[in-house]
Write an enzyme that holds these catalytic residues in place. Structure first.
Site, mmCIF file in Angstrom:
data_model
loop_
_atom_site.group_PDB
_atom_site.id
_atom_site.type_symbol
_atom_site.label_atom_id
_atom_site.label_comp_id
_atom_site.label_asym_id
_atom_site.label_seq_id
_atom_site.Cartn_x
_atom_site.Cartn_y
_atom_site.Cartn_z
ATOM 1 N N GLU A 175 19.661 -2.172 -20.708
ATOM 2 C CA GLU A 175 20.532 -3.322 -20.490
ATOM 3 C C GLU A 175 20.931 -3.992 -21.795
ATOM 4 O OE1 GLU A 175 17.658 -2.833 -19.020
ATOM 5 O OE2 GLU A 175 18.240 -2.357 -16.947
ATOM 6 N N ASN A 198 34.888 -20.824 -33.423
ATOM 7 C CA ASN A 198 35.505 -21.336 -32.193
ATOM 8 C C ASN A 198 35.832 -22.815 -32.295
ATOM 9 O OD1 ASN A 198 35.792 -19.160 -30.225
ATOM 10 N ND2 ASN A 198 33.575 -18.981 -30.405
ATOM 11 N N PHE A 250 46.815 -18.835 -26.564
ATOM 12 C CA PHE A 250 45.953 -19.454 -27.573
ATOM 13 C C PHE A 250 46.243 -18.824 -28.924
ATOM 14 C CE2 PHE A 250 42.125 -20.310 -29.990
ATOM 15 C CZ PHE A 250 41.846 -21.629 -29.658
ATOM 16 N N ASN A 282 43.180 -16.348 -34.177
ATOM 17 C CA ASN A 282 43.009 -15.815 -32.829
ATOM 18 C C ASN A 282 44.371 -15.860 -32.153
ATOM 19 O OD1 ASN A 282 41.589 -16.826 -29.705
ATOM 20 N ND2 ASN A 282 41.522 -14.789 -30.575
ATOM 21 N N GLU A 328 30.583 -9.790 -32.786
ATOM 22 C CA GLU A 328 30.758 -9.040 -31.537
ATOM 23 C C GLU A 328 30.601 -7.528 -31.742
ATOM 24 O OE1 GLU A 328 33.545 -9.949 -28.523
ATOM 25 O OE2 GLU A 328 33.690 -12.060 -29.052
ATOM 26 N N HIS A 366 28.328 -16.705 -35.086
ATOM 27 C CA HIS A 366 29.274 -16.730 -33.967
ATOM 28 C C HIS A 366 28.822 -17.855 -33.044
ATOM 29 C CE1 HIS A 366 31.561 -14.220 -30.694
ATOM 30 N NE2 HIS A 366 32.092 -15.399 -30.919
ATOM 31 N N ASP A 386 33.015 -16.542 -36.590
ATOM 32 C CA ASP A 386 33.888 -17.080 -35.557
ATOM 33 C C ASP A 386 33.257 -18.392 -35.105
ATOM 34 O OD1 ASP A 386 35.341 -17.746 -33.351
ATOM 35 O OD2 ASP A 386 34.944 -15.920 -32.223
#
Length: 762
Positions: A472, A625, A686, A681, A436, A545, A623
């Site tokens: 962007e 997840n 969570f 995390n 990130e 990620h 990460d």
């Protein structure tokens, strides 16, 4: 955090609890959708052989002899506790249920003053709460509209001009004051009391997820569902004259959602109350409390905190963490700061909570995380290196809407990126793997600042950046690897786009699930092949990620399958690579150096030869997840995954779902080497391990690692980020030791000098 961030539903305030368990699983295809009623869910007015008469039954007011207003049908004692004694058969009144209601309407009539929900009346004053704040309409609080039609002249709260916020407090204060010390006030006034524990007419979903950078909620396991099904969610011990509460109460009932201790003689509240993270209502009114513990800030699910009529002198700043709080009842605390009372009168609960959060002093930092030494090896010949892996929580994801418990200044990117940089430079690891990190901050902040600490880096954003313009795409995050330039030389770097690799596999041509589920996800992995300048050993470093959504468990397994397949191919290629012939560092002339001193020479060594791909040390960080019970974890640690694994569901992904997945590496999580590793995390809803540093056990071993955050400090921290922890993820820091090889190091001719290892060891 990862691509998901914990938030709560700030919808209308539920005032009365339901006796049923309110945690549910995601609805699955083919399963019936609950209509909110079980096979037999009698309502309050349906007579049956096993329940009390309905509210309009002539037998309802069987206790009329005790009612001082028995000429009025179903009137309550002093406008407070009533005779609607619907109790749970054979159960303690503390466990009786009440129904949720988004609004409680009070009108000026003297009828049915019992506590009710779903459009019933109480005290007959309009009392409406919504998730967006208090009602914009001004209720009628003239004396004619007070309970029983009379203005309250005893126990009043002074004569400030009431606004809608303070008028609500006055009304509720007077209602509870008149209720007196009658035991089980809330349970006795519940209009609907279930006789079936663990059933539910309505539910609060705890296992649904939303869009990326939205809300992550953990799906209940079967065992957790079974545990919760028989647990109580409310406890009413009001009016018993209790002088203290044992800490065991907060250990044995972790799933309580509503707790009532009103009208007792409590002079202190144990800090263990912070363990009840699911509480939505806590009533401590009319006790003798002089203070509240700092742990009250752990109860971030609270919608209603009532401390009316106590002896509070201060309120802890930790109340500022209760970002979902809709009602903070402080009326009747005559020794409380006048400015607190005035602010509550003028602005109401939401603004008062924000005021406490934004004006709270910065807490003292915790003790440094323990450095856990796993191998006490004085052998100086072993090569070691350190890796620091961290999901830094990118700027665009860290919003007040997602992290309402965090002060705005602590959440600001200027503060967080400075704290992140300080952590990275102070730890001074040999290799950094960061998730990130967006394009703008990599180019303009982290790369130039880390370059001053001898770091060089590689970075790729997620694949959607390729479809955007320069402006962007600046905020698109991705994965970065930094390495110490004096220790390593970069031999190769690769980008793995999972969706792109899927399209290139012949076995996945025409698979609809690949196009519908995998292609929309733009996650990536970054691979670096490094060589130690001194020892000549090589190292494959991977940073990734994965998708975060719970309903994309199959996509995460797919992504890891693609990742390991690509790493295997790269390792085969790297094993055949020739030795590096130029590992000399670029050198400034002495007069060009900042300190003007001659630069210490690092004598490079020859490149090490690897006969097979599995001999090259491998570290995969990121990460993921995914928790320990996931298909991702099983595939990585066991080396294979059958096509029938539950995470794959019924999706079709070519050979992955026809014959299964496998990889040749022997991988283990670095933190599996310690017995207790609670989470990586940390947010209010969570707290799980989802970040990993996997390593090849045949070529590496963990010699030391950084332990968990100080538990004493965490007692009053409801979630990250905060002042000291700029991300909702915990950084992993591991020291690896390269295992010795039986075969001798092969000397090769090189342009930089002698072929045998000379010079200093790192």
């Amino acid at each position: 955090m990862a691509d998901a961030f914990n938030r709560y539903n700030t919808g209308g305030q539920p005032y009365f609890y339901q006796p049923q368990h309110t945690r549910t699983l995601n609805h699955r295809n083919g399963s019936p959708i609950s209509s909110g009623r079980g096979l037999f869910q009698p309502n309050a007015d349906t007579p049956s052989p096993n329940r009390s008469p309905g509210t309009h039954s002539p037998a309802h007011n069987q206790f009329g002899m005790f009612n001082t207003h028995n000429h009025r049908q179903n009137h309550l004692l002093s406008g407070g506790a009533g005779h609607n004694y619907q109790t749970q058969m054979g159960l303690h009144k503390g466990f009786q249920g009440q129904n949720h209601a988004n609004s409680h309407h009070m009108n000026g009539q003297n009828q049915d003053h019992s506590i009710v929900g779903h459009g019933s009346a109480f005290g007959n004053h309009q009392y409406t709460n919504s998730g967006s704040g208090l009602s914009a309409s001004t209720p009628h609080y003239a004396p004619a509209h007070l309970q029983n039609g009379n203005a309250d002249q005893s126990g009043g709260l002074g004569n400030p001009a009431p606004n809608e916020h303070w008028a609500e407090q006055e009304a509720e204060y007077n209602r509870l004051l008149k209720a007196g010390d009658k035991p089980h006030f809330y349970a006795r006034n519940s209009p609907h009391v279930s006789r079936f524990p663990g059933t539910s007419q309505s539910s609060i979903t705890r296992s649904t997820d939303v869009e990326e950078h939205g809300e992550r909620r953990r799906t209940l396991t079967a065992s957790e569902e079974a545990d919760d099904a028989g647990s109580w969610d409310a406890l009413d011990l009001g009016g018993h004259g209790l002088k203290s509460m044992g800490s065991s109460l907060f250990r044995h009932y972790p799933n309580l959602r509503k707790m009532y201790f009103n009208h007792n003689k409590l002079s202190w509240l144990p800090g263990e109350v912070g363990n009840l993270r699911n509480l939505t209502v806590l009533d401590l009114s009319f006790n003798k409390l002089e203070s509240l513990p700092a742990e009250i800030g752990m109860l971030t699910n609270l919608k209603k905190l009532l401390v009316y009529g106590n002896e509070l002198r201060e309120l802890p700043y930790e109340i500022g963490s209760l970002y979902q709080l809709e009602v903070l009842g402080i009326a009747g605390n005559h020794m409380l700061r006048p400015e607190y009372m005035e602010r509550m009168r003028e602005h109401g609960t939401r603004e008062f909570v924000r005021f406490l959060r934004e004006n709270a002093p910065i807490p003292a930092p915790p003790m440094d995380r323990e450095w856990i030494q796993l191998i006490d090896d004085p052998d100086a010949e072993h090569e070691k290196f350190t890796i620091h892996s961290w999901n830094t929580l990118c700027d665009r994801a860290a919003t007040q809407a997602q992290y309402g418990y965090t002060p705005s200044q602590a959440l600001s990117w200027d503060h967080r990126r400075g704290t992140i940089l300080d952590e990275l430079t102070n730890r001074n690891a040999d290799i950094l793997t960061l998730q990130e990190i967006d394009i703008e901050n990599y180019n303009e902040y982290f790369r130039p600042n880390l370059a001053q600490e001898d770091y060089k880096g590689i970075f790729w954003p997620k694949s959607r950046a390729q479809t955007m313009g320069d402006k962007e795409s600046k905020i698109v995050d991705g994965c970065a690897i930094f390495y110490k330039n004096k220790k390593f030389i970069l031999l190769d770097k690769q980008l793995i786009v999972f969706s792109r690799e899927a399209l290139q596999r012949p076995d996945m041509k025409g698979e609809h699930d690949v196009y519908n589920r995998v292609m929309p996800r733009d996650h990536i992995a970054v691979v670096a092949l490094l060589e130690n300048r001194v020892t000549g050993s090589r190292l494959i470093v991977v940073n990734t990620h994965l998708a975060w959504e719970g309903w994309f468990a199959d996509v995460k397994v797919f992504q890891v399958g693609i990742l390991l397949d690509q790493i295997s191919k790269l390792a085969e290629t790297y094993a055949k690579w020739p030795p590096c012939k130029d590992k000399e560092l670029f050198k400034f002339a002495n007069e060009d150096r900042a300190d003007g001193l001659p630069e210490a020479r690092i004598e490079p060594g020859p490149s090490l030869k690897y006969d097979s791909a599995l001999q090259i040390p491998l570290v995969i960080c990121g990460d993921f997840n995914s928790m320990a019970n996931s298909g991702v974890h099983d595939l990585i640690t066991t080396g294979s995954l059958p096509p029938t694994h539950p995470d794959l569901g019924t999706q079709k992904y070519g050979d992955f779902t026809r014959i299964g997945m496998s990889h040749p590496f022997s991988l283990k999580s670095a933190y599996a080497n310690i017995s207790s590793w609670p989470w990586t995390n940390y947010t209010p809803d969570f707290r799980e391990v989802i970040d990993y540093a996997w390593y090849s056990t045949n070529s590496l071993q963990v010699s030391a690692l950084l332990g968990e955050v100080d538990p004493e400090y965490m007692r009053t921290v409801p979630g990250f980020p905060n002042w000291q922890h700029p991300s909702d993820h915990l950084a992993l820091y591991v020291e690896f030791q390269v295992k010795g090889r039986k075969e001798a190091r092969k000397a090769v001719e090189a342009d930089f000098g002698p072929s045998s290892r000379q010079g200093s060891r790192h």
